[in-house]
Design a protein around this motif. Structure first.
Motif, mmCIF file in Angstrom:
data_model
loop_
_atom_site.group_PDB
_atom_site.id
_atom_site.type_symbol
_atom_site.label_atom_id
_atom_site.label_comp_id
_atom_site.label_asym_id
_atom_site.label_seq_id
_atom_site.Cartn_x
_atom_site.Cartn_y
_atom_site.Cartn_z
ATOM 1 N N SER A 118 0.817 -1.223 0.000
ATOM 2 C CA SER A 118 0.000 0.000 0.000
ATOM 3 C C SER A 118 0.845 1.266 0.000
ATOM 4 C CB SER A 118 -0.918 0.008 1.223
ATOM 5 O OG SER A 118 -1.810 -1.074 1.167
ATOM 6 N N ARG A 119 2.114 1.161 0.280
ATOM 7 C CA ARG A 119 2.977 2.343 0.357
ATOM 8 C C ARG A 119 3.140 3.044 -0.983
ATOM 9 N NH1 ARG A 119 7.663 0.526 4.711
ATOM 10 N NH2 ARG A 119 6.185 0.296 6.446
ATOM 11 N N VAL A 120 2.820 2.352 -2.067
ATOM 12 C CA VAL A 120 2.915 2.969 -3.390
ATOM 13 C C VAL A 120 1.881 4.077 -3.576
ATOM 14 C CG1 VAL A 120 3.916 0.908 -4.453
ATOM 15 C CG2 VAL A 120 1.421 1.244 -4.482
ATOM 16 N N SER A 121 0.937 4.202 -2.647
ATOM 17 C CA SER A 121 -0.052 5.284 -2.724
ATOM 18 C C SER A 121 0.565 6.634 -2.375
ATOM 19 C CB SER A 121 -1.214 5.001 -1.763
ATOM 20 O OG SER A 121 -1.880 3.828 -2.145
ATOM 21 N N TYR A 122 1.786 6.625 -1.890
ATOM 22 C CA TYR A 122 2.438 7.842 -1.425
ATOM 23 C C TYR A 122 3.733 8.032 -2.204
ATOM 24 C CZ TYR A 122 -0.800 6.264 2.074
ATOM 25 O OH TYR A 122 -1.931 5.783 2.678
ATOM 26 N N GLY A 123 3.628 8.698 -3.349
ATOM 27 C CA GLY A 123 4.817 8.945 -4.151
ATOM 28 C C GLY A 123 4.585 8.914 -5.645
ATOM 29 N N THR A 124 3.347 8.964 -6.090
ATOM 30 C CA THR A 124 3.057 8.921 -7.524
ATOM 31 C C THR A 124 3.867 9.985 -8.270
ATOM 32 O OG1 THR A 124 0.822 8.131 -7.094
ATOM 33 C CG2 THR A 124 1.216 9.102 -9.258
ATOM 34 N N GLU A 125 4.472 9.558 -9.406
ATOM 35 C CA GLU A 125 5.237 10.467 -10.259
ATOM 36 C C GLU A 125 4.683 10.404 -11.665
ATOM 37 O OE1 GLU A 125 9.315 9.301 -9.945
ATOM 38 O OE2 GLU A 125 9.420 9.828 -7.837
ATOM 39 N N PRO A 126 4.319 11.488 -12.282
ATOM 40 C CA PRO A 126 4.331 12.830 -11.732
ATOM 41 C C PRO A 126 3.282 12.986 -10.622
ATOM 42 C CG PRO A 126 3.227 12.858 -13.852
ATOM 43 C CD PRO A 126 3.746 11.461 -13.641
ATOM 44 N N ASP A 127 3.278 14.135 -9.957
ATOM 45 C CA ASP A 127 2.372 14.371 -8.828
ATOM 46 C C ASP A 127 0.918 14.112 -9.214
ATOM 47 O OD1 ASP A 127 4.608 15.173 -7.444
ATOM 48 O OD2 ASP A 127 4.084 17.304 -7.431
ATOM 49 N N PRO A 128 0.105 13.636 -8.262
ATOM 50 C CA PRO A 128 -1.319 13.423 -8.525
ATOM 51 C C PRO A 128 -1.975 14.690 -9.089
ATOM 52 C CG PRO A 128 -0.727 12.498 -6.400
ATOM 53 C CD PRO A 128 0.473 13.277 -6.887
ATOM 54 N N GLY A 129 -2.789 14.498 -10.118
ATOM 55 C CA GLY A 129 -3.485 15.600 -10.764
ATOM 56 C C GLY A 129 -2.743 16.233 -11.920
ATOM 57 N N THR A 130 -1.498 15.801 -12.166
ATOM 58 C CA THR A 130 -0.703 16.317 -13.278
ATOM 59 C C THR A 130 -1.183 15.682 -14.581
ATOM 60 O OG1 THR A 130 1.232 16.563 -11.844
ATOM 61 C CG2 THR A 130 1.638 16.492 -14.220
ATOM 62 N N GLU A 131 -1.322 16.485 -15.632
ATOM 63 C CA GLU A 131 -1.716 15.950 -16.935
ATOM 64 C C GLU A 131 -0.608 15.040 -17.455
ATOM 65 O OE1 GLU A 131 -2.617 17.621 -21.386
ATOM 66 O OE2 GLU A 131 -3.405 18.783 -19.694
ATOM 67 N N ILE A 132 -1.013 13.893 -18.040
ATOM 68 C CA ILE A 132 -0.054 12.937 -18.605
ATOM 69 C C ILE A 132 -0.445 12.627 -20.048
ATOM 70 C CG2 ILE A 132 0.707 11.935 -16.407
ATOM 71 C CD1 ILE A 132 -1.363 9.731 -16.701
ATOM 72 N N ASP A 133 0.527 12.158 -20.846
ATOM 73 C CA ASP A 133 0.308 11.914 -22.272
ATOM 74 C C ASP A 133 -0.392 10.598 -22.561
ATOM 75 O OD1 ASP A 133 1.516 14.327 -23.007
ATOM 76 O OD2 ASP A 133 3.511 13.407 -23.038
ATOM 77 N N ASP A 134 -0.298 9.664 -21.659
ATOM 78 C CA ASP A 134 -0.848 8.325 -21.862
ATOM 79 C C ASP A 134 -1.483 7.886 -20.552
ATOM 80 O OD1 ASP A 134 -0.059 5.160 -21.541
ATOM 81 O OD2 ASP A 134 -0.686 5.666 -23.587
ATOM 82 N N VAL A 135 -2.501 7.056 -20.618
ATOM 83 C CA VAL A 135 -3.229 6.644 -19.424
ATOM 84 C C VAL A 135 -2.324 6.057 -18.341
ATOM 85 C CG1 VAL A 135 -3.843 4.354 -20.333
ATOM 86 C CG2 VAL A 135 -5.306 5.436 -18.627
ATOM 87 N N LYS A 140 4.567 4.578 -9.484
ATOM 88 C CA LYS A 140 4.092 4.670 -8.104
ATOM 89 C C LYS A 140 5.145 4.124 -7.129
ATOM 90 C CE LYS A 140 -0.324 4.204 -7.227
ATOM 91 N NZ LYS A 140 -0.798 5.533 -6.906
ATOM 92 N N PRO A 141 6.283 4.809 -7.027
ATOM 93 C CA PRO A 141 7.272 4.360 -6.046
ATOM 94 C C PRO A 141 6.825 4.765 -4.636
ATOM 95 C CG PRO A 141 8.027 6.383 -7.062
ATOM 96 C CD PRO A 141 6.735 5.996 -7.765
ATOM 97 N N PRO A 142 7.085 3.935 -3.638
ATOM 98 C CA PRO A 142 6.780 4.348 -2.268
ATOM 99 C C PRO A 142 7.807 5.375 -1.796
ATOM 100 C CG PRO A 142 7.759 2.154 -2.276
ATOM 101 C CD PRO A 142 7.598 2.579 -3.716
ATOM 102 N N VAL A 143 7.345 6.571 -1.460
ATOM 103 C CA VAL A 143 8.241 7.642 -1.039
ATOM 104 C C VAL A 143 7.839 8.055 0.379
ATOM 105 C CG1 VAL A 143 9.112 9.965 -1.529
ATOM 106 C CG2 VAL A 143 8.531 8.414 -3.422
ATOM 107 N N ARG A 144 8.604 7.637 1.343
ATOM 108 C CA ARG A 144 8.293 7.876 2.753
ATOM 109 C C ARG A 144 8.073 9.356 3.058
ATOM 110 N NH1 ARG A 144 7.346 9.877 6.586
ATOM 111 N NH2 ARG A 144 7.871 9.495 8.733
ATOM 112 N N ASP A 145 8.855 10.233 2.456
ATOM 113 C CA ASP A 145 8.744 11.665 2.741
ATOM 114 C C ASP A 145 7.463 12.295 2.198
ATOM 115 O OD1 ASP A 145 11.134 11.592 4.080
ATOM 116 O OD2 ASP A 145 12.320 12.353 2.402
ATOM 117 N N ARG A 146 6.739 11.560 1.371
ATOM 118 C CA ARG A 146 5.476 12.085 0.837
ATOM 119 C C ARG A 146 4.273 11.638 1.656
ATOM 120 N NH1 ARG A 146 5.906 12.410 -5.247
ATOM 121 N NH2 ARG A 146 3.642 12.263 -5.193
ATOM 122 N N PHE A 147 4.480 10.799 2.657
ATOM 123 C CA PHE A 147 3.404 10.266 3.488
ATOM 124 C C PHE A 147 2.990 11.283 4.552
ATOM 125 C CE2 PHE A 147 2.187 7.906 7.379
ATOM 126 C CZ PHE A 147 1.070 7.249 6.901
#
Length: 184
Positions: A118-135, A140-147
């Motif tokens: 479940s830790r992959v929920s904290y660290g999405t790249e690019p940031d959540p809500g950022t427009e992306i070119d492909d679905v 989704k790396p787990p990034v402790r500092d983003r929790f």
């Protein structure tokens, strides 16, 4: 049958449902709707997972990625509302809260309790809500500092039970949760 006029029992029942939501992933109380107001004044709603509910402290907690729009909104206005609908109990729980954003060492125990998958929920790249070119153009790396933990100090509770005869009550921190009946 319990006394339908017992405000304390009505409130205790709501807290029991919230506690079950923390403990049981199948409980409808597990996934409340979390509402904030964006910095430009627009309402924002999303589903969150309830991670802690303490009647003694009058708080509920949810976890989030620190870079989400809800955190940006809470930094401007640290208020949120949570809505829980419990279909089998015909009960609606609405909580109005003041939110404290906890990060760093203060959330170390909470981070340790998050399952590795479940830790992959904290660290999405690019940031959540950022427009992306492909679905699937994200990782989704787990990034402790983003929790972060959103500690929601409950200011007001509104309960509506839609039984044969509807019941509605409100409880406020300012009255030490004594409660009052309201017309449904």
């Amino acid at each position: 049958m319990s006394d339908p006029n017992d405000l304390a029992a009505f409130l205790a029942s709501a807290w029991q449902h919230l506690g079950r939501g923390v403990a049981d992933g199948r409980s409808p109380a597990r996934y409340p709707t979390f509402a904030t107001v964006s910095p430009d004044g627009l309402p924002e709603l999303r589903t969150v997972a309830l991670r802690r509910a303490s009647q003694t402290d009058g708080i509920v907690e949810v976890h989030t990625d620190i870079v989400t729009p809800k955190v940006q909104s809470l930094r401007v206005l640290p208020k949120a509302a949570l809505h829980v609908w419990l279909p089998k109990a015909d009960l609606q729980i609405r909580l109005t809260t003041t939110v404290e954003i906890l990060t760093g060492e203060t959330v170390e125990n909470a981070w340790a309790s998050v399952p590795p998958a479940s830790r992959v929920s904290y660290g999405t790249e690019p940031d959540p809500g950022t427009e992306i070119d492909d679905v699937y153009a994200y990782t989704k790396p787990p990034v402790r500092d983003r929790f972060a933990v959103l500690r929601c100090r409950i200011d007001h509770i509104d309960l509506v039970e839609l039984g044969e005869r509807h019941r509605r009550a409100e409880f406020t921190r300012g009255t030490e949760w004594r409660g009052a009946w309201l017309a449904p």
